[in-house]
Design a protein around this motif. Structure first.
Motif, short mmCIF file in Angstrom:
data_model
loop_
_atom_site.label_atom_id
_atom_site.label_comp_id
_atom_site.label_asym_id
_atom_site.label_seq_id
_atom_site.Cartn_x
_atom_site.Cartn_y
_atom_site.Cartn_z
N PRO A 273 31.47 -69.69 25.10
CA PRO A 273 31.41 -70.31 26.43
C PRO A 273 31.41 -69.26 27.54
O PRO A 273 31.89 -68.14 27.34
CB PRO A 273 32.69 -71.16 26.48
CG PRO A 273 33.63 -70.48 25.53
CD PRO A 273 32.76 -69.89 24.45
N ALA A 274 30.86 -69.61 28.68
CA ALA A 274 30.85 -68.69 29.83
C ALA A 274 32.28 -68.27 30.15
O ALA A 274 33.18 -69.10 30.22
CB ALA A 274 30.22 -69.37 31.05
N GLY A 275 32.49 -66.97 30.29
CA GLY A 275 33.81 -66.45 30.58
C GLY A 275 34.76 -66.46 29.40
O GLY A 275 35.95 -66.22 29.56
N GLY A 276 34.23 -66.73 28.20
CA GLY A 276 35.10 -66.88 27.04
C GLY A 276 34.85 -65.87 25.94
O GLY A 276 33.95 -65.02 26.03
N THR A 277 35.66 -65.98 24.92
CA THR A 277 35.57 -65.13 23.73
C THR A 277 35.46 -66.03 22.51
O THR A 277 36.18 -67.03 22.39
CB THR A 277 36.84 -64.26 23.60
OG1 THR A 277 36.97 -63.46 24.78
CG2 THR A 277 36.77 -63.35 22.39
N SER A 278 34.58 -65.68 21.59
CA SER A 278 34.40 -66.47 20.37
C SER A 278 35.59 -66.28 19.43
O SER A 278 36.42 -65.38 19.62
CB SER A 278 33.12 -66.06 19.64
OG SER A 278 33.30 -64.80 19.00
#
Length: 128
Positions: free
Chosen positions: A45-50
């Motif tokens: 997700p935008a601004g996120g980490t998998s």
């Protein structure tokens, strides 16, 4: 080719090497997936980490595909699997930094990899 040395915790690092074009990576990505539940592809997700994608100390083709107008970074760890599971692994960013177009590398001997998306959602793929 970039060689990683040992970090302060003594974890052995592997190497990252340029694979070439994304088209070349696509040929390799037809192999067995690393993540059984997602077929080797993870949404970021935008601004996120998998989530961490296990590579279990084997070489892996890693592909980052940022969304339109976004950038992505890939990180790898050589920490023990127990540290990955416990959320306290030491992560190292790949040599490409934040990429704005589909990019790939072969990551050697890592325990796991993960993807970060800055401003737009994207996806990462891992194959061995």
């Amino acid at each position: 080719m970039i060689k990683f040395l040992r970090d302060a915790g003594g974890y052995k690092k592997g190497m990252v090497r340029d694979l070439g074009t994304v088209a070349e990576a696509a040929l390799i990505l037809s192999g067995d997936a690393v993540r059984e539940d997602t077929g080797g592809r993870v949404h970021v997700p935008a601004g996120g980490t998998s989530v961490a994608v296990r590579t279990n100390g084997k070489d892996a083709v890693v592909v980052a595909v940022p969304g339109n107008g976004g950038t992505m970074t890939v990180e790898a760890t050589w920490s023990p699997a127990s540290n990955v599971d416990g959320g306290d692994a030491t992560w190292f960013a790949w040599d490409l930094g934040a990429v704005s177009a589909a990019s790939n590398r072969v990551v050697e001997n890592a325990t796991a990899v993960r993807f970060k998306a800055a401003t737009a959602a994207g996806f990462g793929e891992v194959s061995q």
